[in-house]
Design a protein around this motif. Structure first.
Motif, PDB file in Angstrom:
ATOM      1  N   ASN A   3      50.717  54.263  37.557  1.00 33.44           N
ATOM      2  CA  ASN A   3      51.595  53.300  38.227  1.00 33.44           C
ATOM      3  C   ASN A   3      50.796  52.218  38.940  1.00 33.44           C
ATOM      4  OD1 ASN A   3      53.859  54.650  37.378  1.00 33.44           O
ATOM      5  ND2 ASN A   3      54.048  55.847  39.264  1.00 33.44           N
ATOM      6  N   ILE A   4      49.694  52.605  39.534  1.00 31.79           N
ATOM      7  CA  ILE A   4      48.854  51.645  40.251  1.00 31.79           C
ATOM      8  C   ILE A   4      48.228  50.657  39.273  1.00 31.79           C
ATOM      9  CG2 ILE A   4      46.774  51.388  41.665  1.00 31.79           C
ATOM     10  CD1 ILE A   4      47.498  54.132  42.893  1.00 31.79           C
ATOM     11  N   LEU A   9      48.239  45.238  36.922  1.00 31.25           N
ATOM     12  CA  LEU A   9      48.306  44.341  35.768  1.00 31.25           C
ATOM     13  C   LEU A   9      49.465  43.352  35.891  1.00 31.25           C
ATOM     14  CD1 LEU A   9      47.564  46.765  32.793  1.00 31.25           C
ATOM     15  CD2 LEU A   9      46.147  44.887  33.609  1.00 31.25           C
ATOM     16  N   ILE A  10      50.613  43.831  36.321  1.00 28.00           N
ATOM     17  CA  ILE A  10      51.776  42.951  36.463  1.00 28.00           C
ATOM     18  C   ILE A  10      51.536  41.901  37.542  1.00 28.00           C
ATOM     19  CG2 ILE A  10      54.196  42.893  37.193  1.00 28.00           C
ATOM     20  CD1 ILE A  10      54.501  45.636  35.766  1.00 28.00           C
ATOM     21  N   ALA A  15      50.030  36.390  39.300  1.00 30.02           N
ATOM     22  CA  ALA A  15      49.137  35.516  40.062  1.00 30.02           C
ATOM     23  C   ALA A  15      48.450  34.514  39.143  1.00 30.02           C
ATOM     24  CB  ALA A  15      48.106  36.346  40.815  1.00 30.02           C
ATOM     25  N   TYR A  16      48.022  34.957  37.970  1.00 25.90           N
ATOM     26  CA  TYR A  16      47.395  34.057  36.991  1.00 25.90           C
ATOM     27  C   TYR A  16      48.375  32.980  36.534  1.00 25.90           C
ATOM     28  CZ  TYR A  16      45.608  32.406  32.522  1.00 25.90           C
ATOM     29  OH  TYR A  16      45.202  31.611  31.488  1.00 25.90           O
ATOM     30  N   SER A  17      49.621  33.358  36.290  1.00 26.35           N
ATOM     31  CA  SER A  17      50.631  32.395  35.854  1.00 26.35           C
ATOM     32  C   SER A  17      50.898  31.346  36.927  1.00 26.35           C
ATOM     33  CB  SER A  17      51.931  33.108  35.497  1.00 26.35           C
ATOM     34  OG  SER A  17      51.736  33.952  34.390  1.00 26.35           O
TER      35      SER A  17
END
Length: 55
Positions: A3-4, A9-10, A15-17
């Motif tokens: 889950n972590i 990743l999400i 943040a990258y987007s």
């Protein structure tokens, strides 16, 4: 543990987007346009006007 990793990743992709969006918005209207390499000056305005009318 999984889950972590999945959460990281999400949030990392989000943040990258956001970062990518801010960088493109700093470039200006025509510089961030998909047609910027084939742009003949006012072509970006014509494409945006057509997209606005279709929406």
């Amino acid at each position: 543990m999984m889950n972590i990793v999945l959460g990281a990743l999400i949030f990392g992709y989000a943040a990258y987007s956001v970062w990518k969006f801010v960088q493109r918005s700093k470039q200006g209207k025509c510089a961030a346009c998909a047609l910027n390499k084939a742009c003949a000056g006012s072509t970006c305005n014509v494409v945006e006007a057509k997209q606005t009318k279709q929406a």
